[in-house]
Design an enzyme around this catalytic site. Structure first.
Site, short mmCIF file in Angstrom:
data_model
loop_
_atom_site.label_atom_id
_atom_site.label_comp_id
_atom_site.label_asym_id
_atom_site.label_seq_id
_atom_site.Cartn_x
_atom_site.Cartn_y
_atom_site.Cartn_z
N LYS A 20 0.92 -1.07 -0.04
CA LYS A 20 0.01 -0.04 0.06
C LYS A 20 0.78 1.32 -0.15
CE LYS A 20 -3.49 2.25 2.61
NZ LYS A 20 -4.75 2.43 3.42
N LYS B 71 -2.34 -1.48 -3.63
CA LYS B 71 -3.05 -0.37 -3.75
C LYS B 71 -2.37 0.94 -3.71
CE LYS B 71 -6.18 1.73 -0.35
NZ LYS B 71 -6.76 1.84 1.01
#
Ligand code: PBG
Length: 323
Positions: free
Chosen positions: A194, A247
């Site tokens: 992420k 992400k």
């Protein structure tokens, strides 16, 4: 010319026959936002078509998604400020919005798959994913809280736990906590890679969860880095993650592709709020065809190697695929 690539594009059915990538509704996870109350449906300004829903409204929405074959939902709670504190204790309140929401949705729809969010930020008065002390985000003291959150969510009926915090070691701690509490069957989809991204703005508006001071760069990854993604993914793999997520998605197709080739686990990608907002804004201005662009973007994410896509377009695409 012996080789004429255009032969394989000569008409629609030939193109269908040779297409390499196809989005299916079963690839998609629909993120949804919960708020307290009854009959509440608040549209999120920067995410047209997405709402903060009270639990009853969320149940209605989930019912209509299930009819479209869309079966998996990622839930996030939007809490009032007065429920937030330094240690995110509201996350463990069995009568709090989130755990109640999970229970009620599972009661109405036992077959719906719920991916629940483990991170402190929706409940944190500091707006961070970990315990804040001075200008530091503490790693190890946060882990214990995350383990407890995971167990509370699993007990409420979560099918998949989604740690979105990026603390070191959290997947292992969560796996142990789940196993010690008889939740061996509950899966973990780790937000393994992420990035500290500027594409999360609309989501932070939706939850009013932006950091009160500083940024998330000491825990979320630096977007200039690629090899480092493999370190993060390997740790989560070794700690027992069942799925690995990248992400955001669209500016990170190289990372999705790397993870797909390096790890034999299902790879998920989160097509985040800012990616959704950009398409909606351009479409609203008549500058692009929003539906077609959304499908093209999601197809590119799958083509890069994602098996699963979390996207705010999920319901729209499910409708499109049905017609
Ligand atoms: C935080 C969290 C974020 C998102 C999901 N979980 C934002 C952040 O890290 O600040 C973003 C999702 C999106 O932008 O759609 N735990």
């Amino acid at each position: 010319m012996r080789r004429r690539p255009r032969r394989n594009r000569k008409n629609k059915f030939t193109r269908e026959l040779i297409r390499e990538t196809q989005i299916e509704v079963s690839d998609l996870i629909y993120p949804m936002f919960l708020i307290d109350g009854e009959g509440q449906r608040e549209e999120i300004g920067s995410m047209p078509g997405q709402f903060r829903l009270s639990i009853d409204q969320a149940c209605e929405e989930i019912g209509s998604c299930l009819n479209l074959g869309l079966n998996t939902f990622a839930l996030f709670p939007a809490l009032q400020d007065n429920l937030k504190n330094r240690l995110a204790t509201e996350s463990l309140n069995p009568e709090g919005l989130y755990l109640r929401g999970i229970r009620e949705i599972k009661k109405s729809f036992p077959d719906a798959i719920l991916l629940t969010d483990v991170a402190m930020d929706p409940y944190s008065s500091d707006g961070h994913d970990g315990v804040v002390e001075g200008d530091k985000i503490l790693n190890d003291p946060t882990l214990e809280i995350l383990g407890q959150m995971a167990v509370a969510q699993a007990s409420a009926g979560a099918d998949i736990i989604g740690p979105s915090d990026m603390m070191d070691g959290r997947v292992g701690v969560i796996r142990d906590a789940l196993d010690e509490n008889d939740h061996q069957e509950v899966s973990i989809m780790s937000y393994a890679v992420k990035y500290a991204s500027h594409f999360y703005g609309p989501f932070r508006e939706a939850l009013d969860s932006a950091p009160k001071s500083g940024d998330k760069k000491t825990y979320q990854m630096d977007y200039r880095n690629r090899s480092e993604a493999l370190i993060e993914a390997e740790l989560d793999y070794n700690e027992g993650a069942d799925f690995l997520m990248v992400k955001p998605a669209l500016s990170y197709l190289d990372i999705i592709s790397d993870l797909k080739s390096e790890f034999p686990l299902p790879i998920a990608a989160y097509n985040v709020s800012g990616e959704y907002a950009m398409i909606k804004a351009a479409a609203k201005n008549g500058w692009i065809n929003g539906e077609e662009v959304a499908l093209e973007v999601l197809t590119s994410i799958k083509r890069a190697g994602a098996d699963i896509i979390l996207t705010y377009f999920a319901k729209e695409i499910a409708k499109q695929l049905k017609t």
